[in-house]
Structures are given as structure tokens and as C-alpha cells.
Design a protein around this motif. Sequence first.
Motif, PDB file in Angstrom:
ATOM      1  N   ALA A   1      47.686  42.180  38.842  1.00  0.00           N
ATOM      2  CA  ALA A   1      46.465  41.721  38.168  1.00  0.00           C
ATOM      3  C   ALA A   1      45.350  42.751  38.259  1.00  0.00           C
ATOM      4  O   ALA A   1      44.363  42.661  37.528  1.00  0.00           O
ATOM      5  CB  ALA A   1      46.000  40.395  38.764  1.00  0.00           C
ATOM      6  N   GLY A   2      45.508  43.727  39.182  1.00  0.00           N
ATOM      7  CA  GLY A   2      44.521  44.802  39.270  1.00  0.00           C
ATOM      8  C   GLY A   2      43.813  44.934  40.590  1.00  0.00           C
ATOM      9  O   GLY A   2      42.852  45.694  40.702  1.00  0.00           O
ATOM     10  N   ALA A   3      44.260  44.211  41.631  1.00  0.00           N
ATOM     11  CA  ALA A   3      43.607  44.305  42.937  1.00  0.00           C
ATOM     12  C   ALA A   3      43.843  45.679  43.563  1.00  0.00           C
ATOM     13  O   ALA A   3      44.886  46.298  43.363  1.00  0.00           O
ATOM     14  CB  ALA A   3      44.141  43.215  43.869  1.00  0.00           C
TER      15      ALA A   3
ATOM     16  N   GLN B   1      35.446  48.320  36.635  1.00  0.00           N
ATOM     17  CA  GLN B   1      36.245  48.976  37.676  1.00  0.00           C
ATOM     18  C   GLN B   1      35.809  48.562  39.086  1.00  0.00           C
ATOM     19  O   GLN B   1      36.073  49.274  40.053  1.00  0.00           O
ATOM     20  CB  GLN B   1      36.126  50.503  37.523  1.00  0.00           C
ATOM     21  N   THR B   2      35.138  47.421  39.221  1.00  0.00           N
ATOM     22  CA  THR B   2      34.691  46.959  40.532  1.00  0.00           C
ATOM     23  C   THR B   2      35.887  46.777  41.463  1.00  0.00           C
ATOM     24  O   THR B   2      36.864  46.125  41.094  1.00  0.00           O
ATOM     25  CB  THR B   2      33.955  45.617  40.413  1.00  0.00           C
ATOM     26  N   PRO B   3      35.847  47.338  42.670  1.00  0.00           N
ATOM     27  CA  PRO B   3      36.962  47.176  43.610  1.00  0.00           C
ATOM     28  C   PRO B   3      37.185  45.706  43.954  1.00  0.00           C
ATOM     29  O   PRO B   3      36.236  44.939  44.090  1.00  0.00           O
ATOM     30  CB  PRO B   3      36.514  47.969  44.843  1.00  0.00           C
TER      31      PRO B   3
ATOM     32  N   VAL C   1      35.711  40.187  47.053  1.00  0.00           N
ATOM     33  CA  VAL C   1      36.778  39.652  47.899  1.00  0.00           C
ATOM     34  C   VAL C   1      37.181  38.328  47.265  1.00  0.00           C
ATOM     35  O   VAL C   1      36.367  37.412  47.155  1.00  0.00           O
ATOM     36  CB  VAL C   1      36.308  39.447  49.347  1.00  0.00           C
ATOM     37  N   LEU C   2      38.443  38.231  46.847  1.00  0.00           N
ATOM     38  CA  LEU C   2      38.850  37.164  45.947  1.00  0.00           C
ATOM     39  C   LEU C   2      40.066  36.416  46.474  1.00  0.00           C
ATOM     40  O   LEU C   2      41.129  37.004  46.687  1.00  0.00           O
ATOM     41  CB  LEU C   2      39.172  37.779  44.572  1.00  0.00           C
ATOM     42  N   ASP C   3      39.902  35.116  46.684  1.00  0.00           N
ATOM     43  CA  ASP C   3      41.023  34.284  47.108  1.00  0.00           C
ATOM     44  C   ASP C   3      41.953  34.041  45.926  1.00  0.00           C
ATOM     45  O   ASP C   3      41.511  33.941  44.780  1.00  0.00           O
ATOM     46  CB  ASP C   3      40.491  32.945  47.653  1.00  0.00           C
ATOM     47  N   ILE C   4      43.257  33.951  46.203  1.00  0.00           N
ATOM     48  CA  ILE C   4      44.222  33.697  45.135  1.00  0.00           C
ATOM     49  C   ILE C   4      44.217  32.230  44.722  1.00  0.00           C
ATOM     50  O   ILE C   4      44.162  31.897  43.540  1.00  0.00           O
ATOM     51  CB  ILE C   4      45.640  34.123  45.566  1.00  0.00           C
TER      52      ILE C   4
ATOM     53  N   GLU D   1      43.798  35.133  37.535  1.00  0.00           N
ATOM     54  CA  GLU D   1      43.068  35.142  36.265  1.00  0.00           C
ATOM     55  C   GLU D   1      41.708  35.809  36.420  1.00  0.00           C
ATOM     56  O   GLU D   1      41.281  36.586  35.554  1.00  0.00           O
ATOM     57  CB  GLU D   1      42.892  33.713  35.749  1.00  0.00           C
ATOM     58  N   VAL D   2      41.028  35.501  37.517  1.00  0.00           N
ATOM     59  CA  VAL D   2      39.724  36.118  37.768  1.00  0.00           C
ATOM     60  C   VAL D   2      39.879  37.625  37.918  1.00  0.00           C
ATOM     61  O   VAL D   2      39.105  38.402  37.353  1.00  0.00           O
ATOM     62  CB  VAL D   2      39.077  35.521  39.038  1.00  0.00           C
ATOM     63  N   CYS D   3      40.891  38.044  38.662  1.00  0.00           N
ATOM     64  CA  CYS D   3      41.128  39.468  38.877  1.00  0.00           C
ATOM     65  C   CYS D   3      41.381  40.187  37.558  1.00  0.00           C
ATOM     66  O   CYS D   3      40.816  41.248  37.298  1.00  0.00           O
ATOM     67  CB  CYS D   3      42.303  39.656  39.836  1.00  0.00           C
ATOM     68  N   ARG D   4      42.233  39.625  36.724  1.00  0.00           N
ATOM     69  CA  ARG D   4      42.521  40.253  35.429  1.00  0.00           C
ATOM     70  C   ARG D   4      41.266  40.342  34.569  1.00  0.00           C
ATOM     71  O   ARG D   4      41.040  41.350  33.886  1.00  0.00           O
ATOM     72  CB  ARG D   4      43.619  39.472  34.702  1.00  0.00           C
ATOM     73  N   SER D   5      40.455  39.299  34.606  1.00  0.00           N
ATOM     74  CA  SER D   5      39.225  39.305  33.812  1.00  0.00           C
ATOM     75  C   SER D   5      38.250  40.359  34.314  1.00  0.00           C
ATOM     76  O   SER D   5      37.642  41.097  33.520  1.00  0.00           O
ATOM     77  CB  SER D   5      38.570  37.920  33.865  1.00  0.00           C
ATOM     78  N   LEU D   6      38.099  40.462  35.644  1.00  0.00           N
ATOM     79  CA  LEU D   6      37.214  41.472  36.211  1.00  0.00           C
ATOM     80  C   LEU D   6      37.708  42.881  35.893  1.00  0.00           C
ATOM     81  O   LEU D   6      36.927  43.775  35.570  1.00  0.00           O
ATOM     82  CB  LEU D   6      37.122  41.291  37.726  1.00  0.00           C
ATOM     83  N   ARG D   7      39.019  43.074  35.992  1.00  0.00           N
ATOM     84  CA  ARG D   7      39.564  44.403  35.746  1.00  0.00           C
ATOM     85  C   ARG D   7      39.457  44.798  34.279  1.00  0.00           C
ATOM     86  O   ARG D   7      39.259  45.966  33.943  1.00  0.00           O
ATOM     87  CB  ARG D   7      41.023  44.435  36.215  1.00  0.00           C
TER      88      ARG D   7
END
Length: 222
Positions: free
Chosen positions: A91-93, A70-72, A48-51, A60-66
Motif C-alpha cells: 500500500a506504500g508504507a 510522499q509523507t512517510p 503512524v497508521l494502524d491497519i 486504504e488510508v495508506c494508499r490514499s496518502l501515497r
Amino acid sequence: MAHILLVEDDSSVRKALSRGLALYGHEVDTAATGQEGLAKAAGAELVVLDIMLPGMSGFEVCRSLRASGQTPIVMLTALSDDLDVVGGLEAGADDYVVKPVEPRVLDARVRAILRRGAPAGGGVLQRGALELDSGSLTVSKHSRPIALTPTETRLLFHLASHPEQVFTRQQLLEAVWEHDFLGDSRLVDNGVQRLRAKVEDDPASPRYVQTVRGFGYRFGPF
């Protein structure tokens, strides 16, 4: 229920959501910055990620994780601003919620996403060059595995299980995202775009996930 990583810089929001999710049975780890979130993400079943984060943004965090797995991911935004929503999805959310959000609402979204990765039973669907194994929820093309997120997997299986049937965006929101209200069609359009990038030979001229203008999407015909 699940091991969740909550990345939120506001300490009061972080504590409230962490406590609330824990009451719903989740194991919650927290981070206050994007860098800390990336360092802790390896063991999480869902993020669960705040913008709006200091330094490294949630985008940036979302793009890096994706890029690395494949973590939701569920994005938290303080505003339902189009730029925030579209930016998070691109970004991949997998989904997003607007703050302030009650823990029960966030829990419902989390559980819906996790159900997308639940076993679906046996059977293999052969659709063109795609092979969809509903027992292991794996997809391959020309015998080569394709890495899909739980949302992308559920979207593909839902469409492929009903070849040539046209689904509206609202029907897909209910079936895949489990939104039982007039939801945000951008979730569907972005999900389709990301899925096409992985399964189509030419995403601009899709063979598998086709657009039916004025109605929605269908799988095939070939």
C-alpha cells in the motif's frame, strides 16, 4: 522533533503512544478513524497508521496518502502476519512495527525515517539519464523531477553512490532502514519494487536497480 499524526482507533493505545512520543519531543496529533486521519494528514511530517481501523482500513488510508504525496508512513499491526505486513508495504508504507510497541521503539523508527530526508551535502551524481542532487536530495530523469519518498530517495542514493557494488538485503536494511538486527527482507524487496516503478523505463527489465540472484541488489552496470 517532528509533527506526527497517529491514527489508532484503540483509545488506550492512542493515548499511551501519543504521550510517549510527546515525551521524546514530538508534536503529536491523533485520529481515531481513517477518514479523520486523511482530514488531518496535510500538516504531518510523518504518519503512524494502524491497519485495523473502523470503516476505512489502514491499507486504504495508506494508499490514499501515497497517491497524494510522499509523507512517510509507519504501519502499526497487531500481528506479524504476512498478509498484514505485505499488504501494508504494497500500500506504500515505509516501515512497520508490531503491537504492542514501546514508545522508544516507535521513536527510533520515526527518527530513522526522518533522517532519510536530512540534507546530505553538495554534489550531483549523473547516472545514465538520472541526475541525483545530494544537496537538495532531488532526483530527475531526462531533466524531469521524480517524486520519491524519503525511503526511496535514500535507497537510490545509497545504491547509486556505489555503482556496480552488490549489497545484500541485510546490508540495505542496515544502511537505509537502520535496522541493526536480522530484519525483514520484504522491506527491501518492496522498496526496490516501488523505486523501480518510478525510475526505470521498464521495471520488469531494470537498468538502474538490478537484481543479483542469490545475493541482493546493485546499481548498474549499464
